[in-house]
Scaffold this active site. Structure first.
Site, PDB file in Angstrom:
ATOM      1  N   LYS A  90       0.871  -1.401  -0.446  1.00 29.12           N
ATOM      2  CA  LYS A  90      -0.358   0.122   0.051  1.00 29.12           C
ATOM      3  C   LYS A  90       0.971   0.950   0.121  1.00 29.12           C
ATOM      4  O   LYS A  90       2.087   1.259   0.669  1.00 29.12           O
ATOM      5  CB  LYS A  90      -0.748   0.547   1.331  1.00 29.12           C
ATOM      6  N   ARG A 120      -4.805  -9.837   3.576  1.00 31.97           N
ATOM      7  CA  ARG A 120      -3.996 -10.494   2.359  1.00 31.97           C
ATOM      8  C   ARG A 120      -2.899  -9.647   1.646  1.00 31.97           C
ATOM      9  O   ARG A 120      -2.445  -9.003   2.253  1.00 31.97           O
ATOM     10  CB  ARG A 120      -5.234  -9.682   2.799  1.00 31.97           C
TER      11      ARG A 120
END
Length: 287
Positions: free
Chosen positions: A231, A265
């Site tokens: 991210k 995840r």
């Protein structure tokens, strides 16, 4: 809102109830959800697995590396990504799910907010619905989950709404609505996992504050799915581009696991499997 789960001990064994009579034990060991993007434009791996055979090969490799769940997505959720129709999404994901259901024993998650895509994916063999809009964009998806007795990952997002100033207060505000939708649809408490939504309409400082205060979310009474992989907030800290953020991802995997995260995840399964083994070894050594 606290249900019958033991919110005080996120490491206690808990059976997550999934579709097709399956379940997954959460708590004692960190679990991995592998990202399988059947998309041309996802922020890190767009186009890599758009072909069905390529997606299947990647998914099977993830299982061999230690993935517990395969999360199949047909629409990019990166900011500014082109929208796709329901038909396009289904054309991408359903052949992959059908093949995986027949060729592996892996648990399969469908990454969608669309009720019809979720229904078709569950019929094709998926066990879990992973909704990045927390059941709030198409609330009918909750009824689909309930009818199939599927597991559901309810993700927090700041997109399209006014957020509370405090990150934990905003988590509670958002999830109160999502859990109300779930309860009204008849989704069982033991089918629900919550995802704090790192990076989804959150400044880097907000994501880091959320990581630092992750333990406060256990009071919601549900196990946590952590999605930090590659991210942008990791790039803000390290200065690295998306494809070079797997080490930083693994660092957050350790931190979040020690704070009680249950499922992680990720793009790179092998890196994060090692990270979880280290974190679980630390947890096992605690008094």
């Amino acid at each position: 809102m606290v249900d019958s789960l033991d919110a005080a001990d996120p490491f206690a064994a808990f059976e997550w109830s999934l579709a097709h009579g399956r379940s997954l034990t959460l708590g004692p060991r960190g679990m991995l959800m592998a990202i399988v993007n059947v998309t041309p434009d996802s922020f890190s791996d767009g186009g890599s697995f758009l072909d069905v055979d390529a997606a299947l090969a990647h998914a099977q490799a993830c299982v061999e590396q230690g993935a517990d769940i395969l999360d199949i997505g047909g629409e990019s959720t990166r900011p500014g990504a082109d929208a796709v129709s329901a038909a396009q999404e289904q054309d991408r994901v359903l052949p992959v799910i059908e093949r995986l259901a027949h060729e592996t024993d892996a648990l399969i998650s469908i990454d969608t907010y669309r009720a019809e895509t979720a229904r078709l994916a569950l019929a094709a063999g998926a066990h879990i619905v992973n909704d990045v809009h927390g059941l709030q964009r198409e609330p009918d998806i909750a009824a689909v989950v309930a009818q199939a007795r599927a597991g559901v990952c309810i993700m927090h997002t700041g997109r399209g709404r006014v957020k509370a100033e405090d990150v934990i207060a905003d988590q509670r505000l958002f999830f109160a609505r999502s859990l109300e939708i779930a309860a009204d649809a008849g989704i069982a408490a033991d089918a629900i996992v919550l995802d704090p939504g790192f990076g989804f309409a959150k400044e880097a400082s907000e994501s880091w504050a959320l990581m630092a205060r992750l333990g406060e979310l256990h009071g919601l009474g549900h196990r946590l799915l952590i999605g930090t992989s590659r991210k942008r907030f990791l790039g803000a800290a390290t200065g690295r581009e998306a494809a070079e953020r797997d080490v930083a991802t693994a660092a957050t995997t350790v931190a979040a696991r020690l704070a009680g995260g249950a499922i992680f995840r990720v793009h790179d399964v092998a890196f994060n499997r090692d990270a979880l083994m280290v974190a679980d070894a630390i947890l096992a050594a605690r008094p």
